[in-house]
Design an enzyme around this catalytic site. Sequence first.
Site, PDB file in Angstrom:
ATOM      1  N   ALA A  82     -80.788  22.489  20.837  1.00  0.00           N
ATOM      2  CA  ALA A  82     -79.416  22.443  21.362  1.00  0.00           C
ATOM      3  C   ALA A  82     -78.535  23.544  20.796  1.00  0.00           C
ATOM      4  CB  ALA A  82     -78.790  21.085  21.029  1.00  0.00           C
ATOM      5  N   ASN A  83     -79.003  24.217  19.743  1.00  0.00           N
ATOM      6  CA  ASN A  83     -78.161  25.191  19.057  1.00  0.00           C
ATOM      7  C   ASN A  83     -77.924  26.458  19.869  1.00  0.00           C
ATOM      8  OD1 ASN A  83     -77.682  23.706  16.718  1.00  0.00           O
ATOM      9  ND2 ASN A  83     -79.583  24.380  15.755  1.00  0.00           N
ATOM     10  N   HIS A  84     -76.774  27.071  19.651  1.00  0.00           N
ATOM     11  CA  HIS A  84     -76.417  28.355  20.236  1.00  0.00           C
ATOM     12  C   HIS A  84     -76.212  29.366  19.113  1.00  0.00           C
ATOM     13  CE1 HIS A  84     -74.932  27.016  24.460  1.00  0.00           C
ATOM     14  NE2 HIS A  84     -75.794  26.129  23.972  1.00  0.00           N
ATOM     15  N   LYS A  85     -76.304  30.629  19.461  1.00  0.00           N
ATOM     16  CA  LYS A  85     -76.074  31.694  18.489  1.00  0.00           C
ATOM     17  C   LYS A  85     -74.619  31.653  18.029  1.00  0.00           C
ATOM     18  CE  LYS A  85     -77.058  36.668  18.034  1.00  0.00           C
ATOM     19  NZ  LYS A  85     -77.979  36.516  16.901  1.00  0.00           N
ATOM     20  N   THR A  91     -70.614  32.393  22.117  1.00  0.00           N
ATOM     21  CA  THR A  91     -71.780  31.529  21.906  1.00  0.00           C
ATOM     22  C   THR A  91     -72.517  31.261  23.213  1.00  0.00           C
ATOM     23  OG1 THR A  91     -70.445  29.536  22.213  1.00  0.00           O
ATOM     24  CG2 THR A  91     -70.665  30.382  19.951  1.00  0.00           C
TER      25      THR A  91
END
Length: 211
Positions: A82-85, A91
């Site tokens: 689920a993570n974004h940069k 993002t």
Amino acid sequence: MTANFGPNPNKPYPMADQRRVCFIKNFIKSPLIIVGDYSYYDDPIDPENFEKNVLYNYGPDKLIIGKFCAIATNVKFIMNGANHKLDGISTYPFPIFGQGWETAMDKLIALPSRGDTVIGNDVWIGYESVIMPGVCIGDGAIIAAKSVVVSDVPAYTVFGGNPARKIKQRFSDSQIETLLKIRWWDWEIEKITRNIPIIMEGDIQALMKAE
């Protein structure tokens, strides 16, 4: 006469009169989810589809759940997928949509990850709680209903709220150390069955003497 040592952990539904409770491991298909014996999911609608509650499960991180855990309806596990940069101006994941945006695909490398999500043994997770990526919940812990768990939970500790915080410790430090040495959940099922009355009480000295 055959001895009765409790429900068969390889049988999907441990309670003969209803099917809202299932032993989770019998319905897991993803190699990224590992569940120990006797851990159950309670859902009056769709207990068999526990995996729907493990979100963004793209790997390589895993969800690891120990033995004898009680997981209530609609508990969600959010995985690192689920993570974004976070270190750019935006993002937004432009490259995944292609059509000219894929030229920046290298910018999506090394997304933030906290590693595996690990739930210990004999953990109770309350109704509609959310477990965030990479969290480790210790043996014997309790998560109150509708909590959002963003940090590790020590063994035999009650956490609750959003974000979840320590509410209380279930036993003293020395008692917890003893319980973590005993590890009753690793006993042979025959021994567990003989000692269930002791396991369900608070007498740690009696548990130490169990045979």
